[in-house]
Design an enzyme around this catalytic site. Structure first.
Site, PDB file in Angstrom:
ATOM      1  N   ARG A   1      32.443  -6.314 -53.372  1.00 24.04           N
ATOM      2  CA  ARG A   1      33.204  -5.622 -54.538  1.00 24.04           C
ATOM      3  C   ARG A   1      34.010  -6.633 -55.389  1.00 24.04           C
ATOM      4  O   ARG A   1      34.007  -6.484 -56.422  1.00 24.04           O
ATOM      5  CB  ARG A   1      34.175  -4.688 -53.659  1.00 24.04           C
TER       6      ARG A   1
ATOM      7  N   ASP B   1      47.429   5.166 -54.861  1.00 20.74           N
ATOM      8  CA  ASP B   1      46.631   6.208 -55.514  1.00 20.74           C
ATOM      9  C   ASP B   1      45.501   6.847 -54.735  1.00 20.74           C
ATOM     10  O   ASP B   1      44.903   7.889 -55.305  1.00 20.74           O
ATOM     11  CB  ASP B   1      46.157   5.506 -56.864  1.00 20.74           C
TER      12      ASP B   1
ATOM     13  N   ARG C   1      40.205 -12.556 -53.152  1.00 20.65           N
ATOM     14  CA  ARG C   1      39.781 -11.333 -52.769  1.00 20.65           C
ATOM     15  C   ARG C   1      38.309 -11.432 -52.369  1.00 20.65           C
ATOM     16  O   ARG C   1      37.770 -11.139 -51.275  1.00 20.65           O
ATOM     17  CB  ARG C   1      39.532 -10.265 -53.909  1.00 20.65           C
TER      18      ARG C   1
ATOM     19  N   TYR D   1      38.866   5.424 -46.585  1.00 20.73           N
ATOM     20  CA  TYR D   1      38.840   4.089 -45.888  1.00 20.73           C
ATOM     21  C   TYR D   1      38.613   4.150 -44.394  1.00 20.73           C
ATOM     22  O   TYR D   1      38.201   3.108 -43.688  1.00 20.73           O
ATOM     23  CB  TYR D   1      40.134   3.526 -45.948  1.00 20.73           C
TER      24      TYR D   1
ATOM     25  N   HIS E   1      45.729   4.058 -46.477  1.00 22.77           N
ATOM     26  CA  HIS E   1      44.336   3.735 -46.098  1.00 22.77           C
ATOM     27  C   HIS E   1      44.194   4.072 -44.854  1.00 22.77           C
ATOM     28  O   HIS E   1      43.249   3.543 -44.076  1.00 22.77           O
ATOM     29  CB  HIS E   1      43.960   2.432 -46.525  1.00 22.77           C
TER      30      HIS E   1
HETATM   31  C1  G6P Z   1      41.538   2.304 -54.742  1.00 16.10           C
HETATM   32  C2  G6P Z   1      42.785   1.960 -53.618  1.00 16.10           C
HETATM   33  C3  G6P Z   1      43.470   0.817 -53.836  1.00 16.10           C
HETATM   34  C4  G6P Z   1      42.380  -0.338 -54.170  1.00 16.10           C
HETATM   35  C5  G6P Z   1      41.533   0.035 -55.310  1.00 16.10           C
HETATM   36  C6  G6P Z   1      40.407  -0.978 -55.428  1.00 16.10           C
HETATM   37  O1  G6P Z   1      42.318   2.571 -55.835  1.00 16.10           O
HETATM   38  O2  G6P Z   1      43.572   3.040 -53.416  1.00 16.10           O
HETATM   39  O3  G6P Z   1      44.287   0.289 -52.750  1.00 16.10           O
HETATM   40  O4  G6P Z   1      43.029  -1.444 -54.586  1.00 16.10           O
HETATM   41  O5  G6P Z   1      40.937   1.313 -55.085  1.00 16.10           O
HETATM   42  O6  G6P Z   1      39.770  -0.875 -56.500  1.00 16.10           O
HETATM   43  P1  G6P Z   1      38.491  -1.830 -56.901  1.00 16.10           P
HETATM   44  O7  G6P Z   1      38.066  -1.268 -58.170  1.00 16.10           O
HETATM   45  O8  G6P Z   1      39.434  -3.176 -57.524  1.00 16.10           O
HETATM   46  O9  G6P Z   1      37.675  -2.220 -55.821  1.00 16.10           O
END
Ligand code: G6P
Length: 437
Positions: free
Chosen positions: A280, A169, A91, A260, A198
């Site tokens: 992130r 979500d 990531r 997004y 998104h």
């Molecule tokens: C939200 C999005 C997900 C994503 C997540 C990332 O829940 O809907 O698609 O994976 O954020 O969260 P993070 O805390 O890992 O950046």
């Protein structure tokens, strides 16, 4: 009582789901719960933590964790999938490589999402095949990102499998945030939503008396700004990025945008705000990963969950269980999920995987008609959809040409020169994961 398996047992999102399963045990009672992960070490910590949790909160549950597919998928009713192919280390590359070239660096958007998609497709196809080997009828509820690309790939690979449901979500996160803005319970909202994952918009949000709350929410966001529920754990610099949601409402005031979309409308602004050396992924590795694993270890040591602080996103964990509950008990509750279009958005092609409101029954999602959407939104969706489909083409056809087309079409890239440069760099670091293009 149901048997469920969670794929991605070693994820930091898993403890939250386990906690929600305890909370909802009267509504959605379990006989057996299994965690599955390919990373035994990570999963062992979450698994041992779970034993302590269940001994206190779910004593009659038959629980185990495993790295063996047969043990995980035999006689299972629901499989919750939330895997991260390549882990957070990849990531970090998805985010930093584009950013180093002045392009948006985000895990589901732009070249980062492309790279992650090319990794997820293979792992997801394998997982579905493994599940089907041992359990023909299990419902597969899939959170795996980037959901739009994964959904399109699964649609192509398993065209007749009607028990795979891709979910995200983010719409629920947004609804909960609107609920907080209005001081109302978001569970009572009846949303109308259209788009791709998104990449979508709320056109109406009705309260239980049929009043549309959208104008009021827009006004509040314009006045106060907006922080979505899932962002509350994030640090200050991250929260600032959401200021851009207001800009979308000023420029394009028709509907309420998924957060997004800011990356697609203002890629330059978003890139300028980002720190190319600390993204992130770094925040998650230094923050959530450490916090949750440390807390799990403490729980194991102490032998009790009392006083533990590990759960951070209720929307994420409750949502997947409520989806399962609605299917299991034929409740026909409404949720925003990802389905094949087939006329739901009438002026978008039938074979698009779209994100819309649907009633969830024992026979699956029954989406509500959206109808015709205006030219601006149709244009945006069609170009994003072409990007997603070309990405999946690139995977199945092992085609560099399709990959280059996909990235050139993406609104965060546009220039073919940049597209080629970022593609070549991503190919280099994804050798272990992608097919040869
Ligand atoms: C939200 C999005 C997900 C994503 C997540 C990332 O829940 O809907 O698609 O994976 O954020 O969260 P993070 O805390 O890992 O950046």
């Amino acid at each position: 009582k149901f048997n469920i398996t969670i794929v991605g047992g070693g994820s930091t999102w898993t403890p939250g789901i386990l906690k929600s399963l305890c909370k909802m045990k009267d509504r959605f009672p379990l006989k057996k719960l299994t965690l599955f992960d390919i990373n035994a070490k990570r999963q062992a910590v979450i698994g041992e933590f779970a034993k302590v949790l269940f001994s206190e909160e779910y004593p009659d549950l038959d629980f185990n964790y495993t790295t063996d597919a047969e043990t995980a998928y035999k006689d299972v009713d629901f499989v919750f999938v939330q895997m991260r192919s390549g882990g957070l280390k990849m990531r970090e590359k998805d985010e930093k490589i584009p950013l180093s070239m002045g392009i948006v660096g985000q895990e589901t958007v732009g070249p980062g999402g492309f790279a992650y998609g090319m990794r997820s497709i293979g792992d997801m196809i394998k997982t579905v095949k493994d599940i089907r080997k041992y359990s023909e009828k299990a419902w597969i509820l899939n959170y795996t990102n980037p959901a739009a690309i994964v959904a399109e790939a699964l649609r192509r690979e398993f065209p007749n499998d009607k028990r795979i449901l891709n979910i995200c979500d983010q719409p629920v996160n947004l609804l909960r945030s609107y609920g907080r803005l209005l001081n109302m319970n978001a569970d009572e909202f009846d949303p109308v939503y259209f788009g791709l994952n998104h990449f979508g918009w709320f056109t109406h949000i009705y309260d239980k008396d049929g009043n549309d709350l959208l104008p009021k929410i827009k006004q509040l966001i314009l006045e106060k700004g907006f922080i979505p529920a899932d962002a509350e754990q994030r640090d200050k610099s991250w929260l600032d990025t959401y200021a851009t949601v207001r800009d979308i409402l000023i420029d394009f005031p028709d509907y309420l945008p998924n957060t997004y979309l800011q990356y697609y409308f203002y890629p330059d602004k978003m890139t300028a705000k980002a720190n190319p050396n600390y993204t992130r992924a770094n925040e998650v590795m230094d923050g959530r990963e450490k916090r949750i694993f440390d807390e799990c270890r403490r729980v194991i040591e102490r032998g009790t969950v009392k006083g533990a602080q590990i759960f951070h996103n209720d929307a994420h964990s409750d949502f997947i269980i409520e989806v399962a509950e609605s299917i299991a008990f034929n409740k026909a509750r409404n949720f925003i999920v990802i389905v094949e279009n087939n006329g739901v958005i009438s002026n978008i092609q039938d074979d698009a995987m779209v994100e819309v409101a649907a009633s969830l029954t024992a026979s699956g999602p029954r989406p509500y008609v959206v109808g015709k959407i205006p030219t601006f939104y149709k244009g945006l969706i069609e170009s994003q959809l072409a990007y997603e489909k070309l990405t999946v083409d690139a995977y199945f056809e092992r085609s560099y040409q399709k990959a280059l087309q996909a990235l050139t079409l993406n609104r965060t890239v546009v220039s073919a020169i940049k597209a080629r440069k970022v593609l070549d760099a991503l190919i280099e670091v994804n050798k272990e994961y992608w097919p040869d293009l």
